[in-house]
Enzyme design. Structure first.
Site, PDB file in Angstrom:
ATOM      1  N   CYS A  31      36.462  40.002  45.497  1.00  0.00           N
ATOM      2  CA  CYS A  31      34.792  39.992  45.441  1.00  0.00           C
ATOM      3  C   CYS A  31      33.940  39.799  45.351  1.00  0.00           C
ATOM      4  CB  CYS A  31      35.394  40.742  44.220  1.00  0.00           C
ATOM      5  SG  CYS A  31      37.057  40.090  43.822  1.00  0.00           S
TER       6      CYS A  31
ATOM      7  N   HIS B 152      30.082  40.037  36.442  1.00  0.00           N
ATOM      8  CA  HIS B 152      31.621  40.475  36.953  1.00  0.00           C
ATOM      9  C   HIS B 152      32.268  41.619  36.122  1.00  0.00           C
ATOM     10  CE1 HIS B 152      34.249  40.529  40.469  1.00  0.00           C
ATOM     11  NE2 HIS B 152      35.368  40.004  39.681  1.00  0.00           N
TER      12      HIS B 152
ATOM     13  N   HIS C 164      35.694  48.680  39.564  1.00  0.00           N
ATOM     14  CA  HIS C 164      36.292  47.472  40.683  1.00  0.00           C
ATOM     15  C   HIS C 164      35.578  47.712  41.745  1.00  0.00           C
ATOM     16  CE1 HIS C 164      35.654  43.356  42.072  1.00  0.00           C
ATOM     17  NE2 HIS C 164      36.951  43.081  40.848  1.00  0.00           N
TER      18      HIS C 164
END
Length: 364
Positions: A122, A255, A291
């Site tokens: 990620c 995040h 996400h």
């Protein structure tokens, strides 16, 4: 710079939607049972496109738009593509080589040079920016188009459902009811070059990547180390590289994945870094974009630059009651939260322990 998201593709229209509290998360049909059928899909891509074609189309659109926004041509022989993805289409369509997608993209766009590809879960797009900045600083490259892309696929949705990282309800980053993340897809790219060369050619300069920092806790394949050490190390390194102190940071894009472990780790890390003086406003975009895995860092870099431009951050989708003890201001409710300052941070936390921080600035 440019982005392609579940809320659209125009920079200012998407930013206004974020400031208004909009979300691109909606039911997305699945042939398999999932923990949650909600996700953030890019609506103007044909539903019948397979994962490989979807990855190509999203990336190609964002690269072309970013390069045009910078006043360049995608076939410029100086231009190097540096791109990140997590798994892209790889879980659903296993490739012969993990970098094949990037070579196909560069060739399809008519780019003169082979791309450099990054895959660090990620944090891939953030790490692509880190790599491109280092290459330019060391004189290896003159100008890069850099960012990330990732697509929504059945295998990813099944994987996060099985791992238990997918929320059964909604993505509520830093809320006391947080119970997991929801996936999305998107792409974002920025053109990066030395400031003096950008000024020489009369380019519109949207901001400065003034520092980068990264760390890896090596704690496990998915969950991060609970101490927050890697957040502290990545942020401290980025600030040192930028020549800035914690008190100079006006805004921080976290995040904010909505998983209890990640949210708690970020909270602990922030409390250790921002101990004195001015506290930055924290915001998070995953409740709006989903996400987006390997695209996350580039999307959030764009969001930080727009926040610095407008001196306001969007509300965090789903946030009603902040985590007890969360150390920094959070924009809850439905209205943007103003702030002051010209320094912003973007933080990404990836599977495999990858944590990266970007320091971004606009003129004071």
């Amino acid at each position: 710079m440019a982005w392609w998201t579940a809320l659209g593709s125009d920079l200012d229209e998407v930013w206004r939607a974020l400031l208004a509290g909009a979300t691109g998360v909606a039911p997305v049909a699945s042939a398999h049972p999932l923990r949650n059928d909600r996700a953030a899909a890019v609506g103007d891509l044909p539903a019948e496109l397979g994962p490989e074609q979807r990855q190509y189309e999203l990336a190609a659109r964002a690269v072309r738009t970013a390069v045009s926004d910078a006043g360049l041509d995608v076939t410029d022989p100086r231009l190097r593509l540096v791109a990140g993805t997590s798994h892209g289409s790889h879980l659903d369509v296993p490739p012969d080589r993990l970098d094949r997608w990037g070579e196909t993209l560069a060739a399809g766009l008519g780019m003169a040079r082979r791309p450099l590809l990054v895959s660090t879960a990620c944090s891939a797009a953030s790490d692509a920016l880190l790599v491109a900045a280092a290459l330019i600083a060391e004189g290896e490259e003159e100008v890069c188009v850099v960012g990330g892309v990732d697509v929504l696929t059945p295998a990813k949705r099944l994987g996060h459902s099985a791992l238990g990282t997918m929320s059964p309800t909604e993505l509520r980053a830093f809320d006391e009811r947080h119970d997991g993340t929801l996936l999305g897809e998107g792409a974002a790219f920025l053109v990066l070059e030395r400031a003096d060369r950008a000024r020489e050619r009369g380019a519109r300069i949207r901001g400065r990547l003034s520092g980068t920092g990264s760390a890896n806790d090596a704690a496990g394949p998915t969950a991060p180390d609970l101490s927050g050490d890697t957040v502290v190390r990545a942020v401290t390194a980025a600030l040192a590289a930028a020549g800035r102190g914690p008190g100079e940071v006006g805004v921080l894009n976290a995040h904010g994945s909505g998983t209890p472990v990640n949210d708690d780790v970020e909270s602990r890390g922030f409390a250790r870094v921002f101990t004195d003086g001015k506290a930055p406003v924290v915001f998070a975009t995953k409740g709006a974009f989903g996400h987006t895995l390997g695209a996350t860092g580039a999307l959030e870099a764009v969001a930080v630059l727009l926040a610095l431009r407008d001196q306001a951050v969007p509300p965090v989708p789903g946030l009603k009651t902040a985590l007890p003890g969360f150390p920094l201001p959070l924009p809850g409710g439905a209205a943007p939260l103003p702030f002051t300052g010209n320094v912003g941070l973007s933080i990404t936390i990836g599977f495999g322990g990858f944590t990266t921080c970007l320091a971004l600035e606009v003129p004071a």
